[in-house]
Enzyme design. Structure first.
Site, PDB file in Angstrom:
ATOM      1  N   TYR A 191      34.158  37.912  46.405  1.00 20.00           N
ATOM      2  CA  TYR A 191      35.464  38.367  45.900  1.00 20.00           C
ATOM      3  C   TYR A 191      35.562  39.893  45.985  1.00 20.00           C
ATOM      4  O   TYR A 191      36.603  40.446  46.346  1.00 20.00           O
ATOM      5  CB  TYR A 191      35.641  37.876  44.448  1.00 20.00           C
ATOM      6  CG  TYR A 191      36.720  38.612  43.691  1.00 20.00           C
ATOM      7  CD1 TYR A 191      38.065  38.329  43.913  1.00 20.00           C
ATOM      8  CD2 TYR A 191      36.398  39.614  42.768  1.00 20.00           C
ATOM      9  CE1 TYR A 191      39.056  39.025  43.230  1.00 20.00           C
ATOM     10  CE2 TYR A 191      37.377  40.307  42.084  1.00 20.00           C
ATOM     11  CZ  TYR A 191      38.705  40.021  42.323  1.00 20.00           C
ATOM     12  OH  TYR A 191      39.695  40.711  41.654  1.00 20.00           O
ATOM     13  N   TYR A 243      50.952  41.334  36.483  1.00 21.23           N
ATOM     14  CA  TYR A 243      50.163  41.214  35.251  1.00 21.23           C
ATOM     15  C   TYR A 243      51.055  41.201  34.014  1.00 21.23           C
ATOM     16  O   TYR A 243      52.103  40.566  34.008  1.00 21.23           O
ATOM     17  CB  TYR A 243      49.135  42.347  35.159  1.00 21.23           C
ATOM     18  CG  TYR A 243      48.249  42.466  36.356  1.00 21.23           C
ATOM     19  CD1 TYR A 243      47.549  41.361  36.831  1.00 21.23           C
ATOM     20  CD2 TYR A 243      48.102  43.661  37.027  1.00 21.23           C
ATOM     21  CE1 TYR A 243      46.719  41.461  37.933  1.00 21.23           C
ATOM     22  CE2 TYR A 243      47.270  43.765  38.125  1.00 21.23           C
ATOM     23  CZ  TYR A 243      46.582  42.663  38.569  1.00 21.23           C
ATOM     24  OH  TYR A 243      45.784  42.772  39.650  1.00 21.23           O
TER      25      TYR A 243
HETATM   26  N1  GLU Z   1      38.617  44.552  42.571  1.00 22.77           N
HETATM   27  C1  GLU Z   1      39.375  44.805  41.380  1.00 22.77           C
HETATM   28  C2  GLU Z   1      38.829  44.011  40.228  1.00 22.77           C
HETATM   29  O1  GLU Z   1      38.471  42.870  40.403  1.00 22.77           O
HETATM   30  C3  GLU Z   1      40.814  44.470  41.677  1.00 22.77           C
HETATM   31  C4  GLU Z   1      41.705  44.708  40.508  1.00 22.77           C
HETATM   32  C5  GLU Z   1      43.129  45.077  40.903  1.00 22.77           C
HETATM   33  O2  GLU Z   1      43.377  45.545  42.010  1.00 22.77           O
HETATM   34  O3  GLU Z   1      44.030  44.906  40.069  1.00 22.77           O
HETATM   35  O4  GLU Z   1      38.733  44.496  39.143  1.00 22.77           O
END
Ligand code: GLU
Length: 432
Positions: A191, A243
Site C-alpha cells: 500500500y 474525508y
Molecule cells: N500514504 C498516506 C497514508 O497512508 C496517504 C494519506 C493521504 O494521502 O491522505 O497515510
C-alpha cells in the site's frame, strides 16, 4: 487570439497564490521537504486535450489519490461482491487515518480512508499474486489510467514505511478481524508503494478524465475498467473522497474528488472533464489549501457542480409538422440534442398520446447528438406502436445515432438519410 482557458487558469492561480496557510504533511519526512510554493492546475478534456497553468509537469507522489483507482482495479479484478464483503461504502466523517471499523462486521467503512484502502490494495489483482506482483498490478493499472508508464519514488516509500506505525496498527486490526488474510506488514508495504507512485498534475488530470470518460483513457483509447466500476468509484469519491470535509465539499464544490497528502487534488466531472491541482500545504483535514480554493473557484466559475440542474428536456421535440399532402403526407417529428429518459418521454407523449392522422410518420434524428440506452429503447417502442397502429415509420438517421434499429415484435422502421427520402421514397433513392 490568445488562448482563453489557460489565461483563465493562470488568473485563478494568481488569485490563490498569496494564501500560504496550511502545512506540508509532516508525518512523512520526505514530504515535509517538498517546495511549498509549487502550484499548478490542469484540465483534461475527454478528447485528450490538456489545458494547464503553473507547475503541471512537476512530479510528486500520488498518495491517497491512488485510492479510488486501486478501488477500481480491485472491483474489476475481484468483482463487486468480494470487494463489498470486505470494504463498505459509507462516509465515515472521520479523519483519513482513523483507526475505526464497522462494529458488526469489522469492515472498514469505505475505501477512501486508510483502513479501506489498505484492504483494497490486498484485493487488487488475482488472489494468488505475490506481493511484488500485486504492486505491479496496481502500478500497471494506475499507468493505464494516466496513459503513460508511471514509477515509484523509492525515497518517499522508504521515508513513509519507516514511520508507518499507524497504518501497521490499522492493518493488524484488519488482520484480527480476518478482513486482511495475508501478512499485515506485507500489505502495508504494498500500500505504501502504491502511495509512492510519482505523478504530475497533468497525469492526475488525465486519470480523472478517464473516470469522467466512462473508464476510457482519452489518450490511449483503452477501456481501463468497466463503466459499472466507474459509477461505483465516482459515487464513493463523491460521498467519501474528502474525508471529514466531504459534506462541505459536496455542497460547495460538488465534483467527485480525491485529495492526497503530497498536495494533489483531483476532480472528475462525468461526461465533461478531469481536473487536477497541486499545492503542498494542507488544511487540518489533509486537503491542499490552495487546491480546495481552486476547485471552489472552478466549480462556481464554470458551473461544474454535479447537482447543477441541466436545461429541461422539453425542447427535444424541435418541431412537429407535415411534409406533402394527400395520402403521401408525411408527419415529421423533428428531434434535437442529446436524448435521455426525460427527452424520450416528450417523444412518446407527442407521438403516442396524440397519434398522427397521417399514415406515414418520420422521426427525424438529423439534429440529435446522442441517444442513451433507455431513450433508444423508448424511441424504438414508439416506432413499434406506430407500426401496430397501421403507420409506415421512417427513422431519418444520417449519423446512425440509433444503431441497429430493431423495434421488436410487429414493429418496422425504414432508415433513411434525409426527410426528403422519407417523403419521396421512390424518387430520391432507396432506404438504407
Ligand atoms: N500514504 C498516506 C497514508 O497512508 C496517504 C494519506 C493521504 O494521502 O491522505 O497515510
Amino acid at each position: 487570439m490568445r488562448p482563453i482557458i489557460p489565461d483563465y487558469m493562470t488568473e485563478a492561480l494568481e488569485k490563490v497564490r498569496p494564501d500560504t496557510s496550511g502545512e506540508r504533511a509532516g508525518y512523512i519526512p520526505e514530504l515535509a521537504t517538498a517546495d511549498p510554493e509549487r502550484l499548478g492546475a490542469a484540465f483534461a478534456m475527454l478528447d485528450g486535450k490538456v489545458y494547464g497553468a503553473g507547475d503541471i509537469d512537476t512530479e510528486f507522489t500520488i498518495q491517497s489519490i491512488s485510492k479510488p483507482f486501486a478501488y477500481a482495479l480491485a472491483l474489476t479484478d475481484r468483482g463487486f461482491d468480494s470487494v463489498l464483503a470486505k470494504v463498505g461504502v459509507e462516509p465515515s466523517g472521520e479523519a483519513f487515518n482513523e483507526i475505526s471499523l464497522e462494529s458488526t462486521t469489522g469492515r472498514p467503512l469505505n475505501p477512501m480512508i486508510n483502513a479501506g484502502a489498505i484492504t483494497v490494495h490486498s484485493l487488487a489483482g488475482a488472489q494468488d499474486l505475490d506481493p511484488a506482483g500485486r504492486v505491479e498490478r496496481v502500478l500497471h493499472g494506475l499507468s493505464a489510467f494516466a496513459g503513460r508508464r508511471l514509477r515509484i519514488d523509492e525515497s518517499v516509500y522508504a521515508s513513509e514505511i519507516e514511520h508507518a506505525h499507524r497504518n501497521l496498527a490499522i492493518a493488524h486490526m484488519l488482520r484480527s478481524h480476518d478482513i486482511l488474510t495475508g501478512d499485515a506488514k506485507t500489505v502495508v508495504d504494498g500500500y505504501t508503494r502504491q502511495c509512492s507512485v510519482l505523478v504530475t498534475t497533468r497525469d492526475l488530470a488525465m486519470m480523472a478524465a478517464t473516470l469522467a470518460n466512462r473508464g476510457v483513457n482519452p489518450l490511449s483509447g483503452e477501456q481501463v475498467v468497466p463503466e459499472t466500476v466507474v459509477r461505483q468509484v465516482l459515487s464513493v469519491m463523491f460521498s467519501c473522497g474528502m474525508y471529514d470535509a466531504a459534506g462541505d465539499w459536496a455542497t460547495q464544490v460538488g465534483i467527485p474528488a480525491k485529495s492526497g497528502v503530497a498536495g494533489g487534488l483531483i476532480g472528475a466531472l462525468p461526461g465533461q472533464i478531469g481536473i487536477a491541482t497541486f499545492s503542498p500545504r494542507l488544511d487540518p483535514h489533509g486537503n491542499s489549501v490552495r487546491g480546495v480554493s481552486l476547485f471552489e473557484r472552478f466549480s462556481s466559475d464554470m458551473g461544474l457542480h454535479v447537482m447543477e440542474v441541466p436545461a429541461a428536456a422539453l425542447a427535444v421535440v424541435r418541431s412537429n409538422h407535415v411534409v406533402g399532402s394527400g395520402p403521401n403526407a408525411l408527419r415529421v417529428l423533428e428531434l434535437q440534442g442529446g436524448i435521455g429518459f426525460a427527452g424520450a418521454e416528450r417523444v412518446v407523449k407527442e407521438a403516442v398520446d396524440n397519434e398522427p392522422s397521417e399514415v406515414r410518420v418520420a422521426l427525424d434524428l438529423t439534429r440529435v447528438s446522442s441517444v442513451d440506452d433507455v431513450a433508444r429503447r423508448m424511441l424504438l417502442e414508439v416506432a413499434r406502436r406506430l407500426t401496430l397502429g397501421g403507420h409506415d415509420v421512417f427513422l431519418v438517421d444520417p449519423e446512425s445515432v440509433v444503431p441497429d434499429p430493431e423495434p421488436g415484435d410487429g414493429g418496422r422502421v425504414t432508415v433513411v438519410d434525409t426527410v426528403d427520402q422519407a417523403a419521396n421514397p421512390t424518387r430520391s433513392g432507396s432506404a438504407r
